[in-house]
Design a protein around this motif. Sequence first.
Motif, PDB file in Angstrom:
ATOM      1  N   ALA A 154      33.706  55.507  26.128  1.00 39.70           N
ATOM      2  CA  ALA A 154      32.723  56.535  26.494  1.00 39.70           C
ATOM      3  C   ALA A 154      32.354  57.366  25.278  1.00 39.70           C
ATOM      4  O   ALA A 154      31.175  57.647  25.039  1.00 39.70           O
ATOM      5  CB  ALA A 154      33.273  57.434  27.602  1.00 39.70           C
ATOM      6  N   TYR A 170      29.503  60.031  32.268  1.00 39.36           N
ATOM      7  CA  TYR A 170      29.892  58.662  31.978  1.00 39.36           C
ATOM      8  C   TYR A 170      30.295  58.000  33.284  1.00 39.36           C
ATOM      9  O   TYR A 170      31.184  58.469  33.987  1.00 39.36           O
ATOM     10  CB  TYR A 170      31.049  58.614  30.971  1.00 39.36           C
ATOM     11  N   ASP A 171      29.609  56.914  33.632  1.00 39.72           N
ATOM     12  CA  ASP A 171      29.898  56.161  34.847  1.00 39.72           C
ATOM     13  C   ASP A 171      30.941  55.111  34.493  1.00 39.72           C
ATOM     14  O   ASP A 171      30.645  54.146  33.788  1.00 39.72           O
ATOM     15  CB  ASP A 171      28.609  55.507  35.366  1.00 39.72           C
ATOM     16  N   ARG A 172      32.159  55.297  34.969  1.00 42.26           N
ATOM     17  CA  ARG A 172      33.258  54.392  34.615  1.00 42.26           C
ATOM     18  C   ARG A 172      33.056  52.997  35.189  1.00 42.26           C
ATOM     19  O   ARG A 172      33.436  52.017  34.563  1.00 42.26           O
ATOM     20  CB  ARG A 172      34.582  54.981  35.090  1.00 42.26           C
ATOM     21  N   GLU A 173      32.468  52.889  36.363  1.00 39.05           N
ATOM     22  CA  GLU A 173      32.241  51.573  36.962  1.00 39.05           C
ATOM     23  C   GLU A 173      31.200  50.783  36.191  1.00 39.05           C
ATOM     24  O   GLU A 173      31.352  49.579  35.984  1.00 39.05           O
ATOM     25  CB  GLU A 173      31.807  51.719  38.420  1.00 39.05           C
ATOM     26  N   GLY A 191      30.256  51.546  33.098  1.00 31.94           N
ATOM     27  CA  GLY A 191      30.587  51.571  31.669  1.00 31.94           C
ATOM     28  C   GLY A 191      29.460  52.095  30.808  1.00 31.94           C
ATOM     29  O   GLY A 191      29.228  51.579  29.714  1.00 31.94           O
ATOM     30  N   TRP A 211      26.696  55.859  29.976  1.00 35.94           N
ATOM     31  CA  TRP A 211      26.265  57.234  30.230  1.00 35.94           C
ATOM     32  C   TRP A 211      24.989  57.172  31.055  1.00 35.94           C
ATOM     33  O   TRP A 211      24.118  56.336  30.800  1.00 35.94           O
ATOM     34  CB  TRP A 211      26.006  57.963  28.911  1.00 35.94           C
ATOM     35  N   LEU A 244      38.256  60.600  29.857  1.00 34.10           N
ATOM     36  CA  LEU A 244      37.234  59.618  29.488  1.00 34.10           C
ATOM     37  C   LEU A 244      37.856  58.546  28.608  1.00 34.10           C
ATOM     38  O   LEU A 244      38.632  58.852  27.704  1.00 34.10           O
ATOM     39  CB  LEU A 244      36.088  60.282  28.724  1.00 34.10           C
ATOM     40  N   PRO A 245      37.487  57.283  28.832  1.00 35.23           N
ATOM     41  CA  PRO A 245      38.008  56.226  27.968  1.00 35.23           C
ATOM     42  C   PRO A 245      37.376  56.309  26.577  1.00 35.23           C
ATOM     43  O   PRO A 245      36.296  56.889  26.401  1.00 35.23           O
ATOM     44  CB  PRO A 245      37.593  54.940  28.692  1.00 35.23           C
TER      45      PRO A 245
END
Length: 154
Positions: free
Chosen positions: A119, A138-141, A143, A145, A115-116
């Motif tokens: 997040a 956490y949805d990375r695209e 950005g 939760w 996780l970045p």
Amino acid sequence: MTEAPLPAELLLDRDASDDLRHELVSALEGLGVRTARVRRAVDHRGAADIPWIMLASLPLQAFLSGLGAEAVKDSYTAFKNVVRRSSGEADPAPPRPLVLQDRGTGLRVVLEPGLPGEAYDQLLRLDLTGFGEGPLHYDREQGRWRSELDEAAG
């Protein structure tokens, strides 16, 4: 973190090493969590279960709120490092996350490998009362939760 330690129960995957168990308990204790009981999971799980390496059941909103305090920054960094390392603990792919579960509501937050930092930063400010069902990922695209089940329910 808080005046009184937060109570927690940990359920570790049976493949998690004793070293990982010790690191997780130490990291959580550094964040003001009193581990009441640590158990190993049994082999059978339901189809809807997340294949986690550790499930921590605790008063989640209080835990997350306390992590933002200046006094626990080093402990929080240690906790994030344990989360990152633990994902590679058991060899079978894919890596498994750590899961935090609110003791009262059952809402789960999934801390996936890699996780970045943003997040974790967002997680500290997240109001869990805005979610009805989990798990939260956490949805990375996007950005952020999110709970896909909440979104599907409207």
